[in-house]
Design an enzyme around this catalytic site. Structure first.
Site, PDB file in Angstrom:
ATOM      1  N   HIS B  33       0.826  -1.201   0.000  1.00  0.00           N
ATOM      2  CA  HIS B  33       0.000   0.000   0.000  1.00  0.00           C
ATOM      3  C   HIS B  33       0.862   1.253   0.000  1.00  0.00           C
ATOM      4  O   HIS B  33       1.242   1.759   1.053  1.00  0.00           O
ATOM      5  CB  HIS B  33      -0.912   0.003   1.225  1.00  0.00           C
ATOM      6  CG  HIS B  33      -1.812  -1.179   1.299  1.00  0.00           C
ATOM      7  ND1 HIS B  33      -1.381  -2.434   1.674  1.00  0.00           N
ATOM      8  CD2 HIS B  33      -3.138  -1.316   1.031  1.00  0.00           C
ATOM      9  CE1 HIS B  33      -2.398  -3.282   1.636  1.00  0.00           C
ATOM     10  NE2 HIS B  33      -3.470  -2.641   1.247  1.00  0.00           N
ATOM     11  N   HIS B  73      -2.180  -0.885   7.058  1.00  0.00           N
ATOM     12  CA  HIS B  73      -1.783  -1.243   5.698  1.00  0.00           C
ATOM     13  C   HIS B  73      -0.677  -0.310   5.199  1.00  0.00           C
ATOM     14  O   HIS B  73       0.088  -0.672   4.330  1.00  0.00           O
ATOM     15  CB  HIS B  73      -2.981  -1.196   4.756  1.00  0.00           C
ATOM     16  CG  HIS B  73      -3.764   0.076   4.841  1.00  0.00           C
ATOM     17  ND1 HIS B  73      -4.769   0.258   5.758  1.00  0.00           N
ATOM     18  CD2 HIS B  73      -3.670   1.242   4.163  1.00  0.00           C
ATOM     19  CE1 HIS B  73      -5.258   1.475   5.624  1.00  0.00           C
ATOM     20  NE2 HIS B  73      -4.613   2.092   4.666  1.00  0.00           N
ATOM     21  N   PRO B 123      -6.221  -4.901  10.912  1.00  0.00           N
ATOM     22  CA  PRO B 123      -7.663  -4.923  11.122  1.00  0.00           C
ATOM     23  C   PRO B 123      -8.081  -3.527  11.586  1.00  0.00           C
ATOM     24  O   PRO B 123      -7.645  -3.066  12.648  1.00  0.00           O
ATOM     25  CB  PRO B 123      -7.833  -5.984  12.216  1.00  0.00           C
ATOM     26  CG  PRO B 123      -6.620  -6.860  12.076  1.00  0.00           C
ATOM     27  CD  PRO B 123      -5.519  -5.900  11.714  1.00  0.00           C
ATOM     28  N   ASP B 160      -9.632   6.595   7.053  1.00  0.00           N
ATOM     29  CA  ASP B 160     -11.096   6.605   6.981  1.00  0.00           C
ATOM     30  C   ASP B 160     -11.675   5.282   7.467  1.00  0.00           C
ATOM     31  O   ASP B 160     -12.712   5.257   8.125  1.00  0.00           O
ATOM     32  CB  ASP B 160     -11.534   6.855   5.536  1.00  0.00           C
ATOM     33  CG  ASP B 160     -11.223   8.272   5.095  1.00  0.00           C
ATOM     34  OD1 ASP B 160     -11.819   9.208   5.671  1.00  0.00           O
ATOM     35  OD2 ASP B 160     -10.383   8.450   4.214  1.00  0.00           O
ATOM     36  N   HIS B 264      -4.016   3.281  -3.535  1.00  0.00           N
ATOM     37  CA  HIS B 264      -4.190   2.740  -2.182  1.00  0.00           C
ATOM     38  C   HIS B 264      -3.415   1.442  -1.934  1.00  0.00           C
ATOM     39  O   HIS B 264      -2.560   1.399  -1.063  1.00  0.00           O
ATOM     40  CB  HIS B 264      -5.672   2.497  -1.881  1.00  0.00           C
ATOM     41  CG  HIS B 264      -5.890   1.678  -0.645  1.00  0.00           C
ATOM     42  ND1 HIS B 264      -5.830   2.216   0.602  1.00  0.00           N
ATOM     43  CD2 HIS B 264      -6.126   0.351  -0.487  1.00  0.00           C
ATOM     44  CE1 HIS B 264      -6.026   1.257   1.500  1.00  0.00           C
ATOM     45  NE2 HIS B 264      -6.209   0.114   0.865  1.00  0.00           N
ATOM     46  N   GLU B 411     -17.965  -3.761  24.549  1.00  0.00           N
ATOM     47  CA  GLU B 411     -17.128  -4.952  24.693  1.00  0.00           C
ATOM     48  C   GLU B 411     -15.883  -4.859  23.813  1.00  0.00           C
ATOM     49  O   GLU B 411     -14.773  -5.210  24.223  1.00  0.00           O
ATOM     50  CB  GLU B 411     -17.911  -6.220  24.331  1.00  0.00           C
ATOM     51  CG  GLU B 411     -19.139  -6.480  25.192  1.00  0.00           C
ATOM     52  CD  GLU B 411     -20.357  -5.675  24.759  1.00  0.00           C
ATOM     53  OE1 GLU B 411     -20.304  -5.022  23.691  1.00  0.00           O
ATOM     54  OE2 GLU B 411     -21.361  -5.693  25.491  1.00  0.00           O
ATOM     55  N   PHE B 437     -20.715 -12.707  24.514  1.00  0.00           N
ATOM     56  CA  PHE B 437     -20.315 -11.452  23.885  1.00  0.00           C
ATOM     57  C   PHE B 437     -18.818 -11.394  23.571  1.00  0.00           C
ATOM     58  O   PHE B 437     -18.320 -10.351  23.135  1.00  0.00           O
ATOM     59  CB  PHE B 437     -20.789 -10.259  24.706  1.00  0.00           C
ATOM     60  CG  PHE B 437     -22.289 -10.189  24.805  1.00  0.00           C
ATOM     61  CD1 PHE B 437     -23.074 -10.427  23.683  1.00  0.00           C
ATOM     62  CD2 PHE B 437     -22.929  -9.942  26.005  1.00  0.00           C
ATOM     63  CE1 PHE B 437     -24.463 -10.409  23.760  1.00  0.00           C
ATOM     64  CE2 PHE B 437     -24.318  -9.912  26.092  1.00  0.00           C
ATOM     65  CZ  PHE B 437     -25.086 -10.149  24.972  1.00  0.00           C
ATOM     66  N   HIS B 473     -28.231 -15.089  24.631  1.00  0.00           N
ATOM     67  CA  HIS B 473     -27.246 -14.836  25.682  1.00  0.00           C
ATOM     68  C   HIS B 473     -26.521 -16.101  26.140  1.00  0.00           C
ATOM     69  O   HIS B 473     -25.667 -16.029  27.011  1.00  0.00           O
ATOM     70  CB  HIS B 473     -27.927 -14.172  26.890  1.00  0.00           C
ATOM     71  CG  HIS B 473     -28.255 -12.728  26.670  1.00  0.00           C
ATOM     72  ND1 HIS B 473     -29.025 -12.297  25.617  1.00  0.00           N
ATOM     73  CD2 HIS B 473     -27.895 -11.602  27.353  1.00  0.00           C
ATOM     74  CE1 HIS B 473     -29.141 -10.973  25.661  1.00  0.00           C
ATOM     75  NE2 HIS B 473     -28.466 -10.527  26.696  1.00  0.00           N
TER      76      HIS B 473
END
Lengths: 661, 661
Positions: B33, B73, B123, B160, B264, B411, B437, B473
C-alpha cells in the site's frame, strides 16, 4: 397517521396496562427487565395506537410498518403489546409463562417464536442495525414496485446500550448516507445503564452524533404523548432518518426503584409493585386488564384492517402483482436449477482456471440475472470480493432501485443490515469481506443462524493463500469457528463448478444463512465431467478415484487441488489415492450414515485444509493424519507460505506413503 | 517540543525519503500500500522530528511517546521511519525484503516483530482503540508515579477505515468520557477508500462526531508542515483528546494515481514511480537516501537522548523507583504463589459453594491486593461479572489513580483498550462481559493472541446455565470458537479452587492472553484437599477416582459437578468412574504425551460440557461419547434447561453404563 382507535382519555391506562403486565410477568418469572417497558410504555402506546401501520389479523402483511425492539431485554413490552393488540398466539397464559421452557415469551424476543417480533434482539445494537436493512429493503422495493405496493416505515426502540455499541456507529452512518428517511428511532433516553447512571461510562451528545451522521434529531419528554406524537409526525416528513430522544424514567411508576438501575434487570418485588399499582391508579389484580382498556387496545390492533384490504386490492390490480408476490415468496429453486445447470455445462466445456472468488463472480453473473431480488455489496472490498457483477447497478440515495451497496468499512453494520433485509423479505442479501473479518461481524452471523434467515456472507481471501498481507489478514481458525455456529452452512468450494453449486445451495436453504469461503489465489478446475446433480448438496463426495484405493485424501477448497496433485504423484508410485472434496461439513453431517461412511472410507485418511485441525477430528481416527495449520500465518507470497507451512502435494504424498506403511 | 533536529530547509526531502522508500518497497514486493505513506509523509515527518518523544537507541523507554499506525496497511510508513531514524534491526535490507518470508517488514506492522511497532495493526480501528488503552495506562501510571516518571503522549495515525469501523465509536466514546487529553489522533483525511471516493459509502461529519464524544478537533492541510505542527502544539494543551483532520492527497507525488483509489493498495508501476521521482525532485536510485537527508533523520532518531538520560536519572532518584520498575517488569509469579497458596488452603478449610464468577471475585480480592498493577473493569455488567473488588477504586477522569473502569456497553472497545494497556506496560488489564459477547470483541481477542499480550478476559454466564435470558445470551459454540484461536488460553474452572488456580496461570502467562469462562449458577466445591501445586497448570487432571476404574468422565467447569455426581451414582451400582477436570485444553496439549494418555485413560471415555462437541473429538475415540449441546439453547430456568438438553448426572450415568455394556 391512520389509526383512530385511541381516545385521549384512555391513554394513561392503556400505557399502564403495558406497565402492569410487564412488572407482573417479571415478578412471576422472578427474572427479567421491568424498567424499560415501564419507562417506554407511553412512547409505545403513542406509536402503536396512532402511527404504526399494521393489522394484528394479518401479521405478515408485507407493507406493514416494521417495529424493532432493539433494546431486546425489554421483551415484556412487545409481549404485552402482542397480547393487548390481539396478535394470534400471544395469550395471557403466555405472559404468565414469561421466560419458562416452551413458552413463546422467551427472555429476549425471538424471531419466529413469538408474534409481532420482527427480529431477534438482546445482543445490543443489532436491532437498530437490522432496522437499517429493513428500511433499505423498503426503499429498494418501493423504488421497484412503487408506493401503491410498498410504502412503510421502520420504527425502532433503542436504549443507551444500543447507542454505545460500535455496530450502532456503522448502522447510523450507513442509514444517514443512504438517507433512509422512513427509519425512525425512538431512543429510550433514561440515563441509566446496568452499572448505574450512564454518566459513569459515557458522556456522548447523542443528538449531535446522529446529526453528524446525517440524521434529523429531536428531543421530547417520553411521558408526554402529544410531544412524542408531534415528533413522530415531523419525522415522517423528514428527508433523512430521524432520532427522537425520548427522555423517560426507567421503571416509571415504581416507588423507589424508578429512575435507578435497580429497575433495569430484576423483579421489582412485592412492595414496589404494590406501590406502583397505587401510583399508576391501577387497582387491578396481576395480569388483569379492565375490559375498556383491553377493548381500546384490541381496536387498535385491527385499526389497520381497512388499509390492509385496500392494499391487498391494489396488489391484485397491479401490473407488478406477479413479480411482487414472487419477490416476497423468494423461491428460486426452479429458475436456479436451470440456469446453474446450463452454466455448469459451459464450465465442463470450457474449464476455468480461476480463484474461487472470481468463480463466485461468474456464478453471480448467472444468479443476478435470474434472481431479480439479490442485493449485493461489500464492506469496501468490491474488487477483491468480486461481489459486483456488471448486470446490477449501484444502490444509493439517488437510486434505490440499484442492487449493489457500497457498505463502506462496516463489516458488522453490513451483516446486520443484510439480516434486516432478509427479515424484511422481498430481497436476497449477499455481502462480502475477507474471511478473517467474519470476526468483525460474528454477532450478526450468529443471529442470522439463530433466526434462520437467508443471508449469504461472501468471504474471500480464505487462508494463508492471501499471501503478503500476513497473519492479521490470514484466517486460520475462522473455518472452525464458523462451523461451530449451529444452523450456519459454511461452504468452501474447490473450483468454479463447486462454487456455482454452493451458491445454488446458499440460495435454496431459505432458513439457513451461508458463509461462502473463497480463495484469493487461482485454482485449476477440479470437476471436469458434467453432473446434473448438485454434488455439493451432499456436503462431501468422492471427486476423484472411484473403485479400489489405499488411502483417502479429504480436502476442502484450495487444498483439493493439492490432494489431486498428490493423487497423481502417488499413482505414479503405484499407490491408489481417493480424493474427497468436502465443501460443506454441515450438509455432509445431514447425509445418511452409510453414505458418510462410504465417503470417508475404511482405509487410512488424511485431512487437508490450510486451517487448524479443530473440526476435522470428527472425520479422523487415531491413526489418521491432518495436514494444515497449527498457529498463525505469516507475511510472504502465497506459494512460499504453503511451502513454509508444509501444506503441499509433496507433504500429502509423503504422509500417505507413511500411513499405508 | 524537544527535538530540534529538523532544519526547515530539509523538510520536503525528509518527507520525500518516506515516500520514495515506500513506493520502492511496494514496487519491489509487487504488493502493498503506497498511497497512505506517501500521503501522510509530511504529517509523519512533523510528528517524528518535532514532537515525538523517543530515543531510537532506547526503543523500550517506558516514558516514550507512543505512536500507533492504526491504518496498518500503510506499514511502509513505519518501516521507512524505522530505517531513517536508525532503529536497531530495521536495515535497508529489510525494506528491500518487504512482505517476504522471514523479513521484519511484514505486510502489516506486527508487534514484537519489527522495531518501533507499538501494536499490531491492519484490522481497521484496532490501533485507534489500542491507543485509548495506552493513553489510559499513561494517565493511570502518571497518577500513581507522577510527572517525573510518567508523562507522555499517545499519537495515532488513523484512516477513513479506522473511523468507519464500529470499534472507533466505542474507543472515542471512552476516550472522550475519560478526558484522555494526551491522546492525539491524526486522521489521514484523504477522502479515498478502496472502492473509490469515501463519499460512495459515507458522509459523516467526523469533526462533529468526535466533538459529540467530547473531543477537541482541528482541520489542517496535511501537506503544510507548519499548520500540522501548530495543530499538534494546540492539541498538547487541550484538556481533552484531540482529533486533527489532516487533509491529504493519497499517493502524493504519483502522477496519475495520486488522489485516487488506484494509489491505495497496489504497486504504482514503473511509469508512475518515474514521474513521482521527478515531481518530488527525488532523482535518487531505488532505496537510495542521500546522506544529508539520512543524516537529518538519524539525528532526529537520537534527539531524545538527553531527555531519556534525564528521565533515567529521575527514576533512579525517585522514591517510586522500585515500585515503578516492578510495575514495568510485571512479574508476579512469586507473590501470587504465596497469596494464592494461602487462599487455596482457606478454601480447603472452609469450602465455598459459589458460582465461579463469585469465586473469581474472591480470587481477585487476593490478587488485587498483591498485584498493584491490575486495572479491572466490565462492559456494564459489573455486578454480574463480579469484576469489582472492594479494595480497588473507580478510575475516572477525576481519579486516574483508580483501578476499576466502567467501560460502558463497549465490549470491543474494552478488549482493544485492554490490549493497549497491556502493550503499554505497567498495568495488568482484566475486563468482563458475558461469554456470548466474546463475539463482540473477538477481533481484539485474536490480536491479543497474535501479539502475545497478557489481557485477561473475564467471561461469565458461560452456558445454558445462565437460564432465562435465552439463546441470544447463551454461549454454546463460544468455548470451541475461542479454543480455536492460537495462543489463547481458555480456562473453564469447576470450582473456587480451580478458579484461583486459573487466575494464577492467567497472570503468569505473560505472552499469552486468557479467557476465564465462569458460571452464573452456584457450584459445589469439587476440590476438597490441599494441593500446593497448581493442578490447572497441567490443563487436565484426575480430580476424583485414582486407581482402578471402568470409565473416564471428562468434564470442564460446571459439568465437573455433574460428573462427580454421576461417579457417586455409578459407584452405588458397582461401576468405578474416574473424573477428569479439564479446565484448559491448551495447557493440556502442552503436557508430555504419557501424561496426556494417562489422564485420558484407556477405558471408555465420556466428554461432558454444556457446549458443542467441536474440539472434544481430539479426546474421544470412535466408541466414546459426548454429552453436551448440539444447537442453540432456550429461555427457561437453568435447572429446566439442563434437564431439557439432557446434560445431567443421570444422563452421564446412563451413558457410562451403556458404554461399558
Amino acid at each position: 397517521m391512520t389509526n383512530a382507535a385511541s381516545a385521549p382519555t384512555s391513554f394513561p391506562q392503556m400505557a399502564n396496562a403495558i406497565r402492569a403486565l410487564s412488572m407482573d410477568a417479571v415478578e412471576r418469572a422472578n427474572s427479567g427487565h421491568p424498567g424499560m417497558p415501564m419507562g417506554m410504555a407511553d412512547v409505545a402506546t403513542v406509536l402503536f395506537t396512532r402511527f404504526l401501520k399494521f393489522n394484528a389479523e394479518q401479521p405478515d402483511w408485507p407493507d406493514r410498518d416494521r417495529f424493532v425492539l432493539s433494546a431486546g431485554h425489554g421483551s415484556m413490552l412487545i409481549y404485552s403489546l402482542g397480547y393487548l393488540l390481539g396478535f394470534d398466539g400471544m395469550s395471557l397464559e403466555e405472559l404468565k409463562n414469561f421466560r419458562q421452557l416452551g413458552s413463546k415469551t422467551a427472555g429476549h424476543p425471538e424471531y419466529g417464536h413469538a408474534p409481532a417480533v420482527e427480529t431477534t434482539t438482546g445482543p445490543l445494537g443489532q436491532g437498530l442495525a437490522n432496522a437499517v436493512g429493513m428500511a433499505l429493503a423498503e426503499a429498494h422495493l418501493n423504488a421497484r414496485f412503487g408506493d401503491d405496493l410498498v410504502d412503510h416505515h421502520t420504527y425502532v426502540i433503542a436504549g443507551d446500550g444500543c447507542l454505545m455499541e460500535g455496530v450502532s456507529h456503522e448502522a447510523i452512518g450507513l442509514a444517514g448516507h443512504l438517507k433512509l428517511r422512513k427509519l425512525i428511532v425512538l431512543w429510550d433516553d433514561n440515563e441509566i445503564s446496568i452499572d448505574g447512571p450512564v454518566l459513569l461510562s459515557d458522556s456522548t451528545d447523542q443528538l449531535a452524533r446522529f446529526a453528524a451522521s446525517g440524521w434529523a434529531t429531536a428531543r421530547v419528554d417520553g411521558h408526554d404523548p402529544e410531544a412524542v406524537a408531534a415528533a413522530i409526525e415531523k419525522a415522517k416528513t423528514s428527508d433523512r432518518p430521524t432520532l427522537i430522544a425520548c427522555k423517560t424514567v426507567i421503571g416509571y411508576g415504581a416507588a423507589k426503584k424508578a429512575g435507578t438501575s435497580a429497575a433495569h434487570g430484576a423483579p421489582l418485588g412485592e412492595e414496589e409493585i404494590a406501590a406502583a399499582r397505587k401510583a399508576l391508579d391501577w387497582p387491578h389484580a396481576p395480569f388483569e386488564v379492565p375490559e375498556d382498556v383491553l377493548g381500546s387496545w384490541r381496536a387498535a390492533g385491527v385499526a389497520g384492517k381497512d388499509a390492509y384490504a385496500e392494499w391487498d386490492e391494489r396488489v391484485s390490480g397491479s401490473d407488478h402483482c406477479e413479480a411482487f408476490k414472487s419477490a416476497m415468496a423468494g423461491d428460486y429453486a426452479g429458475a436456479l436449477a436451470d440456469a446453474i445447470g446450463v452454466y455448469k455445462k459451459s464450465l465442463v466445456d470450457e474449464p476455468q482456471k480461476a480463484a474461487t472468488r472470481k468463480a463466485s463472480e461468474l456464478a453471480l453473473n448467472v444468479i443476478n440475472e435470474v434472481v431479480p431480488e439479490t442485493v449485493g455489496g461489500s464492506a469496501d472490498l468490491t474488487g477483491s470480493n468480486n461481489t459486483k457483477t456488471k448486470n446490477i447497478d449501484i444502490l444509493s440515495a439517488e437510486n434505490y432501485a440499484g442492487r449493489y451497496i457500497y457498505y463502506g468499512i462496516r463489516e458488522h453494520g453490513m451483516a446486520a443490515a443484510m439480516n434486516g433485509m432478509a427479515l424484511h423479505g422481498g430481497v436476497v442479501p449477499y455481502g462480502g469481506t475477507f474471511l478473517v473479518f467474519t470476526d468483525y461481524c460474528r454477532p450478526s452471523i450468529r443471529l442470522a443462524a439463530l433466526m434462520g434467515v437467508r443471508s449469504v456472507f461472501v468471504m474471500t481471501h480464505d487462508s494463508i493463500g492471501l499471501g503478503e498481507d500476513g497473519p492479521t489478514h490470514q484466517p486460520v481458525e475462522h473455518l472452525a469457528s464458523l462451523r461451530a455456529i449451529p444452523n450456519l452452512n459454511v461452504y468452501r468450494p474447490c473450483d468454479a463448478v463447486e462454487t456455482a453449486e454452493c451458491w445454488q445451495m446458499a440460495l435454496k436453504t431459505i432458513a439457513t444463512p451461508s458463509v461462502i469461503s473463497l480463495t484469493r489465489q487461482g485454482l485449476e478446475q477440479a470437476r471436469l465431467t458434467q453432473s446434473d446433480d448438485n454434488l455439493c448438496a451432499r456436503g462431501a463426495y468422492v471427486i476423484s478415484g472411484e473403485g479400489d484405493y489405499d488411502v483417502t485424501l479429504l480436502a476442502s477448497g484450495s487444498e483439493v487441488s493439492l490432494a489431486l496433485k498428490a493423487r497423481e504423484a502417488l499413482a505414479s508410485d503405484g499407490v491408489k489415492a481417493r480424493v474427497v472434496s468436502a465443501p460443506c461439513f454441515e450438509l455432509f453431517a445431514m447425509q445418511p450414515e452409510n453414505y458418510r461412511l462410504e465417503v470417508l472410507g475404511e482405509k487410512p485418511r488424511i485431512g487437508v485444509e490450510a486451517a487448524i485441525r479443530q473440526g476435522w477430528d470428527q472425520f479422523l481416527r487415531l491413526k489418521d493424519s491432518f495436514i494444515g495449520m497449527s498457529g498463525f500465518g505469516a507475511s510472504a507470497p502465497a506459494g512460499d507460505l504453503f511451502k513454509h507451512f508444509g501444506i503441499t502435494a509433496e507433504a500429502i504424498t509423503a504422509e500417505a506413503k507413511r500411513l499405508i506403511g
